[in-house]
Design an enzyme around this catalytic site. Sequence first.
Site, PDB file in Angstrom:
ATOM      1  N   HIS A  49      42.157 -49.633  13.771  1.00 36.19           N
ATOM      2  CA  HIS A  49      42.292 -51.042  13.437  1.00 36.19           C
ATOM      3  C   HIS A  49      42.335 -51.920  14.683  1.00 36.19           C
ATOM      4  CE1 HIS A  49      43.221 -54.195  10.511  1.00 36.19           C
ATOM      5  NE2 HIS A  49      44.100 -54.658  11.362  1.00 36.19           N
ATOM      6  N   HIS A  96      42.001 -57.435   4.868  1.00 36.39           N
ATOM      7  CA  HIS A  96      43.395 -57.089   4.601  1.00 36.39           C
ATOM      8  C   HIS A  96      43.410 -56.200   3.364  1.00 36.39           C
ATOM      9  CE1 HIS A  96      47.656 -58.568   5.675  1.00 36.39           C
ATOM     10  NE2 HIS A  96      47.069 -58.093   6.755  1.00 36.39           N
ATOM     11  N   SER A 540      36.711 -52.266   9.176  1.00 33.47           N
ATOM     12  CA  SER A 540      37.737 -51.700   8.305  1.00 33.47           C
ATOM     13  C   SER A 540      37.239 -50.370   7.771  1.00 33.47           C
ATOM     14  CB  SER A 540      38.054 -52.657   7.145  1.00 33.47           C
ATOM     15  OG  SER A 540      38.977 -52.072   6.244  1.00 33.47           O
TER      16      SER A 540
END
Length: 741
Positions: A49, A96, A540
């Site tokens: 990340h 997210h 991601s």
Amino acid sequence: MRIDTSPTTVETAQKLGLLSEEYHRITEILGHEPNFLELSVYSVMWSEHCSYKNSILWLKKLPRAGKGVLAGAGEENAGLMDIGDRLAVCFKIESHNHPSAIEPYQGAATGVGGIHRDIFTMGARPIAALNSLRFGDLSLPKTTQLLRGVVRGIGDYGNAFGVPTVGGETYFDSCYNVNPLVNAMSVGVLEQNKTASAIAIGIGNPVYIVGSATGKDGIHGATFASADLTENSAEQLPAVQVGDPFTEKLLLEATLEAIATGAVVGVQDMGAAGITCSTAEMSAKGSVGMDIWLNQVPTRQANMHGFEILLSESQERMLIVADKNKTAAIEAVFQKWDLPCTQIGVVTDSGMIRYFDNTELLGSVPAESLVLGGGAPVYERQFQEPDRFKKRQKPDLSSVFADFDFPKSLALVLAHPNIASKKWIYRQYDSMVGTANLTTHKPSAAPIVKIHNTSKAIAMTVDCNSRYVYADPFLGCAHAVAEAARNIACTGAKPLGITNCLNFGNPYNTEVYWQFTQAILGMKAACEAFLLPVTGGNVSFYNQSSFEGPVYPTPTIGMVGLMDNFSEQHIGIAFRNPGDILFVVGQQQLDLNSSVLLQINHIESDFAPYLDLSEELKLHRFLQDSNTHKWLQTANDVSEGGLVITLIESAIVGKFGIKVKNPTDLHSALFWFSESAGRVLVSVSPQNETNVLALAQKQNIPIHKIGTVIETSEIQIDEVANDIESLQKLYESTLPQYVSN
């Protein structure tokens, strides 16, 4: 503060998400076995990340340079591009996903808050937000629960913060049953001489933490986002942050005011990895070190461990390096806004980040060793093409053509969750706060926000059809860039640049990594064709579970475009005048690959729709030239659902009917429902018909006259007639049917 400087082992490192070889490398860097605090710092900074260790080699293949780039990929918190008159547009998109899968409301809300902070730490005022959302099978109770929570989180945070949510996209597919995707984009504008940088320089300059107090929420959030979801992931609920949009609003105003004083040397949002990330990245960028006094950090809970303070991802916090001779100005600004502003450290010439409890040294790490391009590991993972690509066959469409029922097909496509109106979602977002959004009353192919006190406007969009990418990662990702650019071009704006949010499964899965590499190459090809720089974004990985497998590869493209003069350049999608002539402009090599029409017929497609980047570019130029002469009344791109959906969308918004016919010898299913790229529906006043046809001929671009706008509310397609109201009711009923249960 509780102190934990106990020794660690390889097993400790593995529990924190590090590889055994990475533990040994850390030991070599430090010259000793790391204590738990030091190892915790590396575990978040070397997570995928934060470090991009499994993706950076491929990301570097993307075009970064380009006309107007003021801050490119990896240089600052967000991309920055020149828009003339000493102004710049700042934009970025981030994910997210994992937090939203566990706690949808706070996961989505803090995603919105975090992306806005990336923009205003650059000195830009956010003017708009967009989002790209993916959920599972809409018939599942879990999907509707996630949908409600995510949408409410986005709406509550954005509405309270005071930045309009102007657009986005929402898709549903069973591959997202366990792993929903929540990608948030923010766009801001600033004067070029007021830009702030995420850097630490000036030995002896004080380091401040400003904003909210630090709590235990979000600890190891970066590590949490760098692993597959499992059945036990819900036990990691403390890894989800809690947001406060009202504090963020104060922080926005205070930060911009502080930057304007000239006392700010550098500023960075505390997002993933919290204090750890901001201190490390700012120090490494300035080739300096910092001494950080953890006992000075304001905390919400007593007796927090040192590593908890360092790794907390509590929201609404910033790290500021101030000019040591101008500290009074910084402190006065934050006092005015009633926000804590506490010195927690000082810039040093050591190159080390040293963490203290009063005078006791808790840990010390070289700043450079923590960051991308410094000591963080970089890997080139193995990849292989999935076996299914060797067995691909074109779908048998004989049954589709033989049994084609236009009214039935239209009804099923219009009501499909990925086509149907998302009004239930966007009505929960305040799209008009700030009064700059120009597209609520003048709908366009992409949202447009005016820049105050200028004639300029920014068009923006997010796009990706992950079914296309799953079918063909190279072509599918190129499709995402092309559709974004086509949407921007249809507004009358010129595409400027892109940001991306690359959502994939586990990079250690060789087939997943192959999807990633092919998508990067497809993005590269499209950006080079359109001369669009990639100014930044987010990777991601690990969007997969042990029991559902990876999600479809979803490389979401965020794009911005510029109108120098909105009143002169803007084109809407709503049909405006009875008698206007309807044309389909662009290539006509049509297919039904990966189309919604095939989905409703339960036919799987192993191919993406047709796309030719050179034809796309010709189409953009045709639109620009036609618009320069003011020949176009409307322009709306053809994408999911095909031309028939584009027609109905413009009719619903404009409240005028249409009378159209297939002017070709192609089958009706193919002509109306193909999702082949490179086509735009335009309406033209009768007096400009010959001009438009002549321009198309001159530029050698296909054009077909298909009908006219009519005064009644009837939609006549070939020999089938419907009224606008009934189609609109069907179009807007799908989502409420599910979420109201």
